[in-house]
Design a protein around this motif. Structure first.
Motif, PDB file in Angstrom:
ATOM      1  N   ALA A 285       0.912  -1.287   0.052  1.00 42.14           N
ATOM      2  CA  ALA A 285      -0.001  -0.220  -0.096  1.00 42.14           C
ATOM      3  C   ALA A 285       0.786   1.132   0.103  1.00 42.14           C
ATOM      4  O   ALA A 285       0.440   2.158  -0.728  1.00 42.14           O
ATOM      5  N   GLU A 286       1.889   1.153   0.811  1.00 44.02           N
ATOM      6  CA  GLU A 286       2.896   2.520   0.952  1.00 44.02           C
ATOM      7  C   GLU A 286       3.388   2.605  -0.605  1.00 44.02           C
ATOM      8  O   GLU A 286       3.533   3.763  -0.963  1.00 44.02           O
ATOM      9  N   TRP A 287       3.755   1.722  -1.268  1.00 45.62           N
ATOM     10  CA  TRP A 287       4.620   1.584  -2.631  1.00 45.62           C
ATOM     11  C   TRP A 287       3.587   2.260  -3.489  1.00 45.62           C
ATOM     12  O   TRP A 287       4.037   2.950  -4.174  1.00 45.62           O
ATOM     13  N   ALA A 288       2.164   1.686  -3.507  1.00 46.36           N
ATOM     14  CA  ALA A 288       1.110   2.295  -4.135  1.00 46.36           C
ATOM     15  C   ALA A 288       0.955   3.550  -3.902  1.00 46.36           C
ATOM     16  O   ALA A 288       0.738   4.672  -5.120  1.00 46.36           O
ATOM     17  N   VAL A 289       1.081   4.203  -3.082  1.00 50.64           N
ATOM     18  CA  VAL A 289       0.889   5.759  -2.748  1.00 50.64           C
ATOM     19  C   VAL A 289       2.113   6.229  -3.291  1.00 50.64           C
ATOM     20  O   VAL A 289       1.834   7.538  -3.771  1.00 50.64           O
ATOM     21  N   ASP A 290       3.210   5.896  -3.073  1.00 52.19           N
ATOM     22  CA  ASP A 290       4.361   6.624  -3.715  1.00 52.19           C
ATOM     23  C   ASP A 290       4.271   6.600  -5.248  1.00 52.19           C
ATOM     24  O   ASP A 290       4.583   7.624  -5.919  1.00 52.19           O
ATOM     25  N   GLU A 291       3.744   5.450  -5.852  1.00 56.11           N
ATOM     26  CA  GLU A 291       3.526   5.351  -7.329  1.00 56.11           C
ATOM     27  C   GLU A 291       2.607   6.385  -7.826  1.00 56.11           C
ATOM     28  O   GLU A 291       2.617   6.884  -8.788  1.00 56.11           O
ATOM     29  N   ALA A 292       1.492   6.479  -7.083  1.00 52.12           N
ATOM     30  CA  ALA A 292       0.451   7.405  -7.214  1.00 52.12           C
ATOM     31  C   ALA A 292       1.064   8.560  -7.332  1.00 52.12           C
ATOM     32  O   ALA A 292       0.635   9.554  -8.212  1.00 52.12           O
ATOM     33  N   VAL A 293       1.869   9.244  -6.340  1.00 51.31           N
ATOM     34  CA  VAL A 293       2.369  10.361  -6.330  1.00 51.31           C
ATOM     35  C   VAL A 293       3.191  10.844  -7.335  1.00 51.31           C
ATOM     36  O   VAL A 293       3.064  11.655  -8.044  1.00 51.31           O
ATOM     37  N   ARG A 294       4.069   9.817  -7.951  1.00 54.64           N
ATOM     38  CA  ARG A 294       4.955   9.773  -8.983  1.00 54.64           C
ATOM     39  C   ARG A 294       4.286  10.073 -10.249  1.00 54.64           C
ATOM     40  O   ARG A 294       4.602  10.844 -11.076  1.00 54.64           O
ATOM     41  N   ARG A 295       3.119   9.335 -10.436  1.00 48.78           N
ATOM     42  CA  ARG A 295       2.335   9.538 -11.498  1.00 48.78           C
ATOM     43  C   ARG A 295       1.336  10.662 -11.565  1.00 48.78           C
ATOM     44  O   ARG A 295       1.243  11.472 -12.820  1.00 48.78           O
ATOM     45  N   TYR A 296       0.744  11.075 -10.686  1.00 45.66           N
ATOM     46  CA  TYR A 296      -0.350  11.879 -10.547  1.00 45.66           C
ATOM     47  C   TYR A 296      -0.098  13.182  -9.897  1.00 45.66           C
ATOM     48  O   TYR A 296      -0.993  14.252  -9.944  1.00 45.66           O
ATOM     49  N   GLY A 297       1.092  13.327  -9.099  1.00 49.90           N
ATOM     50  CA  GLY A 297       1.379  14.289  -8.276  1.00 49.90           C
ATOM     51  C   GLY A 297       0.877  14.310  -7.023  1.00 49.90           C
ATOM     52  O   GLY A 297       0.237  13.135  -6.425  1.00 49.90           O
ATOM     53  N   ASP A 298       0.875  15.621  -6.150  1.00 49.07           N
ATOM     54  CA  ASP A 298       0.322  15.772  -4.919  1.00 49.07           C
ATOM     55  C   ASP A 298      -1.080  15.898  -4.819  1.00 49.07           C
ATOM     56  O   ASP A 298      -1.507  16.926  -4.616  1.00 49.07           O
ATOM     57  N   VAL A 299      -1.938  14.883  -5.291  1.00 45.52           N
ATOM     58  CA  VAL A 299      -3.193  14.911  -5.094  1.00 45.52           C
ATOM     59  C   VAL A 299      -3.870  14.386  -3.796  1.00 45.52           C
ATOM     60  O   VAL A 299      -3.243  13.444  -3.256  1.00 45.52           O
ATOM     61  N   PRO A 300      -5.210  14.726  -3.282  1.00 47.90           N
ATOM     62  CA  PRO A 300      -5.863  14.172  -2.359  1.00 47.90           C
ATOM     63  C   PRO A 300      -6.087  12.711  -2.533  1.00 47.90           C
ATOM     64  O   PRO A 300      -6.353  12.289  -3.597  1.00 47.90           O
ATOM     65  N   LEU A 301      -5.645  11.892  -1.489  1.00 49.76           N
ATOM     66  CA  LEU A 301      -5.817  10.473  -1.554  1.00 49.76           C
ATOM     67  C   LEU A 301      -6.248   9.721  -0.441  1.00 49.76           C
ATOM     68  O   LEU A 301      -5.913  10.115   0.742  1.00 49.76           O
ATOM     69  N   CYS A 302      -7.087   8.852  -0.590  1.00 53.79           N
ATOM     70  CA  CYS A 302      -7.652   8.000   0.298  1.00 53.79           C
ATOM     71  C   CYS A 302      -7.248   6.278   0.013  1.00 53.79           C
ATOM     72  O   CYS A 302      -7.303   5.819  -0.951  1.00 53.79           O
ATOM     73  N   LEU A 303      -6.903   6.018   1.283  1.00 56.68           N
ATOM     74  CA  LEU A 303      -6.538   4.400   1.231  1.00 56.68           C
ATOM     75  C   LEU A 303      -7.885   3.881   1.668  1.00 56.68           C
ATOM     76  O   LEU A 303      -8.406   4.038   2.948  1.00 56.68           O
ATOM     77  N   ALA A 304      -8.288   3.178   0.950  1.00 52.89           N
ATOM     78  CA  ALA A 304      -9.673   2.173   1.348  1.00 52.89           C
ATOM     79  C   ALA A 304      -9.380   0.705   1.152  1.00 52.89           C
ATOM     80  O   ALA A 304      -8.906   0.210   0.024  1.00 52.89           O
ATOM     81  N   GLY A 305      -9.555  -0.084   2.140  1.00 51.68           N
ATOM     82  CA  GLY A 305      -9.521  -1.445   1.945  1.00 51.68           C
ATOM     83  C   GLY A 305     -10.461  -2.227   2.611  1.00 51.68           C
ATOM     84  O   GLY A 305     -11.494  -1.805   3.386  1.00 51.68           O
ATOM     85  N   HIS A 306     -10.620  -3.514   2.163  1.00 46.09           N
ATOM     86  CA  HIS A 306     -11.666  -4.524   2.783  1.00 46.09           C
ATOM     87  C   HIS A 306     -10.921  -5.693   3.511  1.00 46.09           C
ATOM     88  O   HIS A 306     -10.011  -6.098   2.797  1.00 46.09           O
ATOM     89  N   GLY A 307     -11.427  -6.098   4.611  1.00 48.73           N
ATOM     90  CA  GLY A 307     -10.822  -7.193   5.527  1.00 48.73           C
ATOM     91  C   GLY A 307      -9.255  -7.091   5.752  1.00 48.73           C
ATOM     92  O   GLY A 307      -8.839  -6.094   6.316  1.00 48.73           O
ATOM     93  N   MET A 308      -8.340  -8.013   5.129  1.00 50.83           N
ATOM     94  CA  MET A 308      -6.965  -7.714   5.553  1.00 50.83           C
ATOM     95  C   MET A 308      -6.622  -6.283   4.801  1.00 50.83           C
ATOM     96  O   MET A 308      -5.520  -5.552   5.089  1.00 50.83           O
ATOM     97  N   GLY A 309      -7.077  -5.917   3.734  1.00 49.17           N
ATOM     98  CA  GLY A 309      -6.683  -4.743   2.920  1.00 49.17           C
ATOM     99  C   GLY A 309      -7.241  -3.382   3.924  1.00 49.17           C
ATOM    100  O   GLY A 309      -6.498  -2.395   3.845  1.00 49.17           O
ATOM    101  N   ALA A 310      -8.304  -3.732   4.981  1.00 53.65           N
ATOM    102  CA  ALA A 310      -8.479  -2.518   5.587  1.00 53.65           C
ATOM    103  C   ALA A 310      -7.630  -2.381   6.708  1.00 53.65           C
ATOM    104  O   ALA A 310      -7.133  -1.094   6.847  1.00 53.65           O
ATOM    105  N   ARG A 311      -6.749  -3.521   7.136  1.00 54.21           N
ATOM    106  CA  ARG A 311      -5.598  -3.385   8.052  1.00 54.21           C
ATOM    107  C   ARG A 311      -4.472  -2.775   7.581  1.00 54.21           C
ATOM    108  O   ARG A 311      -3.817  -2.058   8.138  1.00 54.21           O
TER     109      ARG A 311
END
Length: 225
Positions: free
Chosen positions: A63-89
């Protein structure tokens, strides 16, 4: 942007299940539709493996890698992490990333061992946090997410938790209401729209009221279609 984190297994180094990834695609589409005028995009993260694997916490690291990648691709945009089950943890664990603006945890899978170290919450300060849990969840104990929400609320006012009565781990019985609640939270947290009254009340209420807020049947009907 919303990064959606799928469910998984406690212990496994096998490749992620395509089914758990696919289960979040309807939610991704519904969220982007609800916030289409805001320009919201949503992506479902693919893990390296399907297990949490104790201290390795692979989904949280992914998840942290994905956030870094999102910032690299799209810049400093408002971002929400949303998960289900283990993804929620994973969303809760990685929610302290400096580029994360909000955290949404659906039916979070949390450690049940009373001797285990409590899940950290201090890093969530400064971000709105919403937990949603079905009262009939036989896989991930609802009481564990309530206890985590209690600890988070003590140090962070913008924490709330909704209970979906009679629903299970997949939150299928009241899917439309859960989706509407998620959309309302994300539009408020990322774009500054006023929260719906039940969500605003839950965030403002002292514990335990704002942490056992029932999700009403028909919530968010105006957001559908």
């Amino acid at each position: 942007m919303v990064l959606l984190l799928p469910d998984g297994e406690p212990h496994s180094h096998r490749r992620p299940s395509s089914l758990t990834h696919a289960r979040l695609l309807p939610l991704a589409r519904a969220l982007t539709h609800a916030a289409r005028t805001d320009g919201l995009t949503a992506h479902v993260v693919r893990y390296r493996c399907r297990g949490w694997n104790e201290d390795d916490a692979h989904p949280a690291a992914d998840a942290e890698w994905a956030v870094d990648e999102a910032v690299r691709r799209y810049g400093d945009v408002p971002l929400c992490l949303a998960g289900h089950g283990m993804g929620a943890r994973a969303a809760l664990r990685a929610g302290g990333h400096p580029s994360v603006s909000a955290v949404l945890a659906l039916a979070p899978w949390l450690p049940a061992d009373p001797s285990a170290a409590p899940e950290p919450v201090k890093h969530l300060v400064g971000r709105p946090v919403l937990l949603v849990h079905g009262t009939n969840d036989a896989r991930c104990a609802p009481e564990l997410s309530f206890r985590l929400a209690q600890r988070a609320k003590k140090i962070h006012r913008d924490t709330c938790r909704f209970e979906v009565h009679s629903d299970g781990h997949a939150l299928r019985e009241h899917r439309s209401e859960v989706t509407a609640l998620c959309a309302d939270f994300i539009r408020g947290a990322l774009f500054g729209h006023p929260y719906a009254r039940p969500l605003a009340d839950a965030l403002a209420a002292p514990p335990p009221l704002g942490l056992r807020m029932p999700l009403a049947v028909g919530f968010g009907e105006s957001l559908r279609g």
